[in-house]
Design an enzyme around this catalytic site. Structure first.
Site, PDB file in Angstrom:
ATOM      1  N   SER A  62       0.822  -1.213   0.000  1.00 29.27           N
ATOM      2  CA  SER A  62       0.000   0.000   0.000  1.00 29.27           C
ATOM      3  C   SER A  62       0.855   1.261   0.000  1.00 29.27           C
ATOM      4  CB  SER A  62      -0.920   0.016   1.221  1.00 29.27           C
ATOM      5  OG  SER A  62      -1.747  -1.123   1.220  1.00 29.27           O
TER       6      SER A  62
HETATM    7  N1  SAH Z   1      -0.808  -4.282   3.806  1.00 25.98           N
HETATM    8  C1  SAH Z   1      -0.285  -4.974   2.663  1.00 25.98           C
HETATM    9  C2  SAH Z   1      -1.323  -4.924   1.570  1.00 25.98           C
HETATM   10  C3  SAH Z   1      -1.194  -6.001   0.598  1.00 25.98           C
HETATM   11  S1  SAH Z   1      -2.438  -5.982  -0.660  1.00 25.98           S
HETATM   12  C4  SAH Z   1       0.994  -4.299   2.211  1.00 25.98           C
HETATM   13  O1  SAH Z   1       1.070  -3.071   2.302  1.00 25.98           O
HETATM   14  O2  SAH Z   1       1.902  -4.978   1.754  1.00 25.98           O
HETATM   15  C5  SAH Z   1      -3.721  -6.917   0.094  1.00 25.98           C
HETATM   16  C6  SAH Z   1      -3.374  -8.317   0.463  1.00 25.98           C
HETATM   17  O3  SAH Z   1      -4.573  -8.930   0.926  1.00 25.98           O
HETATM   18  C7  SAH Z   1      -2.850  -9.183  -0.667  1.00 25.98           C
HETATM   19  O4  SAH Z   1      -1.623  -9.734  -0.298  1.00 25.98           O
HETATM   20  C8  SAH Z   1      -3.928 -10.269  -0.818  1.00 25.98           C
HETATM   21  O5  SAH Z   1      -3.419 -11.537  -1.192  1.00 25.98           O
HETATM   22  C9  SAH Z   1      -4.530 -10.293   0.565  1.00 25.98           C
HETATM   23  N2  SAH Z   1      -5.890 -10.843   0.663  1.00 25.98           N
HETATM   24  C10 SAH Z   1      -6.948 -10.650  -0.177  1.00 25.98           C
HETATM   25  N3  SAH Z   1      -8.021 -11.307   0.273  1.00 25.98           N
HETATM   26  C11 SAH Z   1      -7.662 -11.926   1.427  1.00 25.98           C
HETATM   27  C12 SAH Z   1      -8.333 -12.757   2.385  1.00 25.98           C
HETATM   28  N4  SAH Z   1      -9.610 -13.112   2.243  1.00 25.98           N
HETATM   29  N5  SAH Z   1      -7.646 -13.197   3.443  1.00 25.98           N
HETATM   30  C13 SAH Z   1      -6.345 -12.872   3.629  1.00 25.98           C
HETATM   31  N6  SAH Z   1      -5.642 -12.096   2.763  1.00 25.98           N
HETATM   32  C14 SAH Z   1      -6.299 -11.626   1.682  1.00 25.98           C
END
Ligand code: SAH
Length: 217
Positions: A62
């Site tokens: 993010s």
């Molecule tokens: N806070 C993280 C954001 C990653 S993007 C960062 O800054 O690196 C969002 C993430 O949510 C992705 O890695 C995706 O695989 C995960 N995601 C999506 N749906 C999900 C779910 N149901 N349970 C767990 N993770 C999930």
């Protein structure tokens, strides 16, 4: 000090402090945590830019300001047990780990969870438990949580997550369509899960929350 220290200070000044984030502990932390370690080597020079970046598996780390906005909204004091859904790179997780007592984080993609674990171990974030699975069910065995942070966009607030919040607990979650969302802060006011306060923190754009109480894959 590492070679990105100056870029990191500049990031906090130009992107975070200037946009109204006031939490001193959070600002100090973002000046300290090596965000470049949470992206691929080829991307390190871009790690302090004012935008999200790809981390593989069609997911993103993010934008720094969004991380700050969501974290400040949780109003952490150091004593909390926090649930994070969407570990991704683990950057947001590292920040929560420093500002709370314990972090439980769920990621649906095993390879991302594995990389995040390595980076967090390297930074001695030993108060973080990571689980691979569908985070839209929450983490029942660890509930109740003082704060829950969802870092992927949901079609609606999953009631099961409000159930896993303690009374007074805060849930921050992007809710809307698959292309744009509103960042919502939901505070649980009593034992009744309908009894919540909802605040709008502004527009945002996240990757999909995929799962039982999210979007279809
Ligand atoms: N806070 C993280 C954001 C990653 S993007 C960062 O800054 O690196 C969002 C993430 O949510 C992705 O890695 C995706 O695989 C995960 N995601 C999506 N749906 C999900 C779910 N149901 N349970 C767990 N993770 C999930």
């Amino acid at each position: 000090m590492d070679r990105y220290a100056k870029q990191r200070m500049r990031m906090v000044d130009a992107q975070i402090r200037s946009r109204g984030i006031k939490d001193i502990c959070l600002l100090k932390l973002m000046e300290k945590i090596p965000r470049h370690l949470f992206v691929e080597e080829a991307m390190m020079d871009q790690a302090y830019n004012d935008n999200p970046l790809p981390i593989g598996e069609r997911q993103t780390i993010s934008q720094p300001y969004i991380v700050a906005l969501m974290t400040e909204a949780l109003a952490l004091t150091g004593k909390e047990k926090v649930l994070e859904i969407g570990t991704g790179s683990g950057y947001q997780t590292a920040i929560l780990a420093e500002l709370a007592d314990r972090v439980c984080s769920i990621e649906r993609i095993a390879s991302l969870a594995g990389m995040a674990r390595k980076t967090l171990d390297y930074l001695n974030a030993f108060n973080v438990a990571i689980r691979v699975g569908d985070g839209t069910y929450g983490w029942k065995e660890e509930a109740p949580f003082d704060a829950i942070l969802v870092t992927a966009g949901a079609p609606k607030v999953p009631p099961i997550l409000v159930e896993q919040l303690g009374v007074g607990g805060r849930l921050v979650i992007p809710v809307g369509s698959r292309s744009t969302q509103t960042l919502l802060k939901v505070t649980r006011l009593s034992e009744n899960i309908e009894d919540v306060k909802k605040e709008d923190l502004g527009g945002c754009r996240f990757v999909d929350l995929i799962g039982e109480h999210g979007w279809e894959n």
